[in-house]
Design a protein around this motif. Sequence first.
Motif, short mmCIF file in Angstrom:
data_model
loop_
_atom_site.label_atom_id
_atom_site.label_comp_id
_atom_site.label_asym_id
_atom_site.label_seq_id
_atom_site.Cartn_x
_atom_site.Cartn_y
_atom_site.Cartn_z
N ARG A 10 1.24 2.83 -13.69
CA ARG A 10 0.59 1.52 -13.52
C ARG A 10 1.58 0.61 -12.81
O ARG A 10 2.74 0.51 -13.21
CB ARG A 10 0.21 0.93 -14.87
CG ARG A 10 -0.75 1.78 -15.68
CD ARG A 10 -2.11 1.91 -15.00
NE ARG A 10 -2.76 0.64 -14.82
CZ ARG A 10 -3.64 0.11 -15.70
NH1 ARG A 10 -3.96 0.78 -16.81
NH2 ARG A 10 -4.21 -1.05 -15.47
N VAL A 11 1.11 -0.04 -11.77
CA VAL A 11 1.98 -0.91 -10.97
C VAL A 11 1.68 -2.36 -11.31
O VAL A 11 0.52 -2.79 -11.35
CB VAL A 11 1.77 -0.66 -9.47
CG1 VAL A 11 2.74 -1.52 -8.65
CG2 VAL A 11 1.97 0.81 -9.14
N ALA A 12 2.75 -3.13 -11.54
CA ALA A 12 2.64 -4.57 -11.78
C ALA A 12 3.46 -5.29 -10.73
O ALA A 12 4.66 -5.55 -10.92
CB ALA A 12 3.14 -4.91 -13.19
N PRO A 13 2.87 -5.62 -9.60
CA PRO A 13 3.61 -6.33 -8.56
C PRO A 13 3.64 -7.83 -8.84
O PRO A 13 2.68 -8.39 -9.41
CB PRO A 13 2.80 -6.03 -7.29
CG PRO A 13 1.39 -5.86 -7.78
CD PRO A 13 1.49 -5.29 -9.18
N THR A 14 4.72 -8.49 -8.49
CA THR A 14 4.73 -9.95 -8.59
C THR A 14 3.98 -10.52 -7.39
O THR A 14 3.77 -9.84 -6.39
CB THR A 14 6.17 -10.49 -8.60
OG1 THR A 14 6.78 -10.20 -7.33
CG2 THR A 14 6.98 -9.87 -9.72
N ALA A 15 3.60 -11.79 -7.50
CA ALA A 15 2.87 -12.41 -6.39
C ALA A 15 3.71 -12.39 -5.12
O ALA A 15 3.20 -12.15 -4.02
CB ALA A 15 2.49 -13.84 -6.77
N ALA A 16 5.02 -12.65 -5.25
CA ALA A 16 5.88 -12.66 -4.07
C ALA A 16 5.95 -11.30 -3.42
O ALA A 16 6.05 -11.18 -2.19
CB ALA A 16 7.29 -13.14 -4.45
N SER A 17 5.89 -10.22 -4.19
CA SER A 17 6.01 -8.88 -3.62
C SER A 17 4.84 -8.54 -2.72
O SER A 17 4.96 -7.70 -1.82
CB SER A 17 6.11 -7.84 -4.74
OG SER A 17 4.84 -7.59 -5.34
N LEU A 18 3.69 -9.18 -2.94
CA LEU A 18 2.52 -8.88 -2.12
C LEU A 18 2.68 -9.38 -0.69
O LEU A 18 1.88 -9.02 0.18
CB LEU A 18 1.27 -9.50 -2.76
CG LEU A 18 0.93 -8.98 -4.16
CD1 LEU A 18 -0.33 -9.64 -4.69
CD2 LEU A 18 0.76 -7.46 -4.16
#
Length: 409
Positions: free
Chosen positions: A31-39
């Motif tokens: 399961r991937v949890a990207p931060t908003a900045a990483s997008l």
Amino acid sequence: MRVLLGVTGGIAAYKVALVLRRLVEDGHSVRVAPTAASLNFVGRATWEALSGHPAPTETFEDVPSVAHVRLGQSADVVLVAPATADFLSQMASGAARDLLGNALLATEAPVVVAPAMHTEMWNDPATRANVAALRERGIHVIEPAVGRLTGPDSGPGRLPEPDDLVSALYGVARGEGLSLTDASLPWGDLAGRRVLVTAGGTREPIDAVRYLGNHSTGLQGFAIAEAARERGAEVTVVAANVTLPLGEGISRVDVSSAEELERAVGELAPAADAVVMAAAVADFRPASASASKLKKDGSAGMTLELVQTPDVLAGLVASRAPGQVVVGFAAETGDDAGSVLEHGAAKARRKGADLLVVNQVGDGLGFGASDNSVTMLDAAGAPVAEAGGSKLAVAGAVLDAIVKRLPAP
């Protein structure tokens, strides 16, 4: 194994897509949890397509499942990569500003963190204090690798390669602790030095369209140039018919023939602390070249008269400045007269270079291959070191040998 993969806002996020692919191919649920900045670097669609699961970012996404808690609770192991300086600060303070921050507070699984940032940020006292605090809490923090960073910068702060990250994660998951600490080349031991590298293969014209050439691609020479730049050197490459790109901060001079290469090296070598002659320079050229295309007229064939080209390496050795290290390359094949190393040793004694790097070519070896295997000989023809593996690994070994021979700055 259930893996929670946290991705924060660094440009190295693109490498983590390969980490995800490897984990999924190995049969794990990720399961991937990207931060908003990483997008800003890798989009949500990439993480969802590769993982086969939604990749929420904010705490209030998927509220009914209480995702900000469940993601952490259900994980067997957690990897945060890349971890920016800002996110390390968030973790150290226990802040939970987004979904990933909440999930980390909710997990009891082992956590592996792979920082990636510019060298100055990694060395900043605040970052070092945050890393120390995380380690005191039992979080496994991987030392960043050394190498090319964003733009022309190089140094400690590079995200380790995907396979190294996966190996480190597996070691922690098995309870063996963190096995990866620093997968980098030495940093700074060539700072302030000037390194000249030749790469590729010369072409000697027969007529307006034909030439005598060889199979050299320039891969090994370019690897040496990149590795030297990453170790702090000021690097110039004389590239003979190479189409590969070079990293920022490396000067490039393009040549074609042995004569052009000799001229360029003659102009640049006097200012260099080390010269690495990795190019495959033709031993012979046509005595004359036709200005127009030679036509096939139905006769039996054509005879070419060949003359020897200048011995660029021997000339360099004869004219080198005090303290300058000169390295030659010898692409050899064994025959009835001797083995690859026997031919290489004879060449080392003739040339007189500080080092002669001998590698076997032919039958898929050497030219164009992704890997290489070499033996380094001294001026007397005696073996002093061996290296094998990727051409970057071989480059590192060659530079190690050069550093040992350079006088103190």
